[in-house]
Enzyme design. Structure first.
Site, PDB file in Angstrom:
ATOM      1  N   GLY A   1       0.790  -1.191  -0.125  1.00  0.00           N
ATOM      2  CA  GLY A   1      -0.005  -0.071  -0.028  1.00  0.00           C
ATOM      3  C   GLY A   1       0.992   1.395  -0.034  1.00  0.00           C
ATOM      4  N   CYS A   2       0.450   2.117   0.759  1.00  0.00           N
ATOM      5  CA  CYS A   2       1.201   3.522   0.842  1.00  0.00           C
ATOM      6  C   CYS A   2       2.532   3.317   1.108  1.00  0.00           C
ATOM      7  CB  CYS A   2       0.501   4.570   1.647  1.00  0.00           C
ATOM      8  SG  CYS A   2       1.596   5.912   2.182  1.00  0.00           S
ATOM      9  N   PHE A   3       3.524   3.786   0.373  1.00  0.00           N
ATOM     10  CA  PHE A   3       5.011   3.592   0.548  1.00  0.00           C
ATOM     11  C   PHE A   3       5.506   4.347   1.541  1.00  0.00           C
ATOM     12  CE2 PHE A   3       5.915   5.695  -3.861  1.00  0.00           C
ATOM     13  CZ  PHE A   3       5.386   6.783  -3.484  1.00  0.00           C
TER      14      PHE A   3
END
Length: 224
Positions: free
Chosen positions: A43-45
């Protein structure tokens, strides 16, 4: 008094120095071989970077993209779709301190391994999870970690194991976002990136969902 042979002494000193430098270089080469990298999509890095830079033995985590067929993609191109890339983090670690199996264990308990449509509030292919492996040894370790996690959850995990692919570093704006003091404009008004990150992570429900899945086994919940 014995005669001092300066030439012989000089040769001895040079030989000793060469031996020392050889041992020193071998030691450094041996240590360098223990510095490894792995690429994970969760998901969001920003969140994966934040989580894993807190792990002892992790040297750095770099946000980027991998798995697609577009060279040097931008963030906007990836999240818009069509590049095939996932948001990923390249983790550099000292395998003498934390090994690959331990990283896999931590990773699988830091994401929603049951969601194949994205992660938390971030939806779409670019936000899905994946483990990128470089060889059969890593594939076997990752597969064993998934099997263990499936046993713990009692459910099938959808996180795929993929062959390693080119890694493209994301724009500077995204690196170390979670700890940056840079000011940005958010829907809450001007905020430092570190504050905005906390608001995003909480608002996206990441920790709440991971805690729901893993309970006390979730390694990063409550640490941010």
């Amino acid at each position: 008094m014995p005669r001092i042979n300066l030439a012989q002494n000089a040769k001895t000193l040079l030989l000793a120095g060469a031996i020392f430098m050889g041992v020193f270089a071998q030691g450094h080469r041996a240590h360098a071989e223990d510095i490894q990298t792995t690429v994970l999509a969760g998901g969001c890095f920003w969140c994966i970077e934040s989580d894993f830079e807190s792990v002892e033995g992790v040297i750095e985590a770099v946000s980027g993209f991998s798995g697609g067929d577009v060279e040097n993609p931008t963030y906007r191109e990836v999240v818009r779709g069509g590049t095939g890339h996932l948001e990923v983090v390249e983790i550099t670690y000292d395998a003498d301190i934390v090994n690959y199996a331990e990283l896999m264990h931590l990773f699988l308990r830091s994401v929603d391994v049951l969601d194949d449509g994205g992660q938390f509030c971030d939806r779409g292919h670019s936000y899905t999870t994946a483990i990128f492996v470089r060889d059969d040894a890593e594939r076997a370790i990752a597969a064993a970690a998934i099997a263990e996690a499936e046993g713990d959850l009692g459910q099938e995990i959808v996180t795929p194991i993929l062959d390693a692919a080119p890694f493209y570093v994301a724009e500077d704006y995204h690196q170390d976002y979670y700890m940056s003091d840079d000011l940005i404009v958010t829907r809450f008004g001007p905020r430092r990136k570190s504050v905005a990150y906390g608001l995003y992570r909480d608002g996206c429900g990441r920790d709440a969902r991971v805690a729901q899945l893993w309970g006390d086994a979730a390694p990063f919940v409550g640490t941010h």
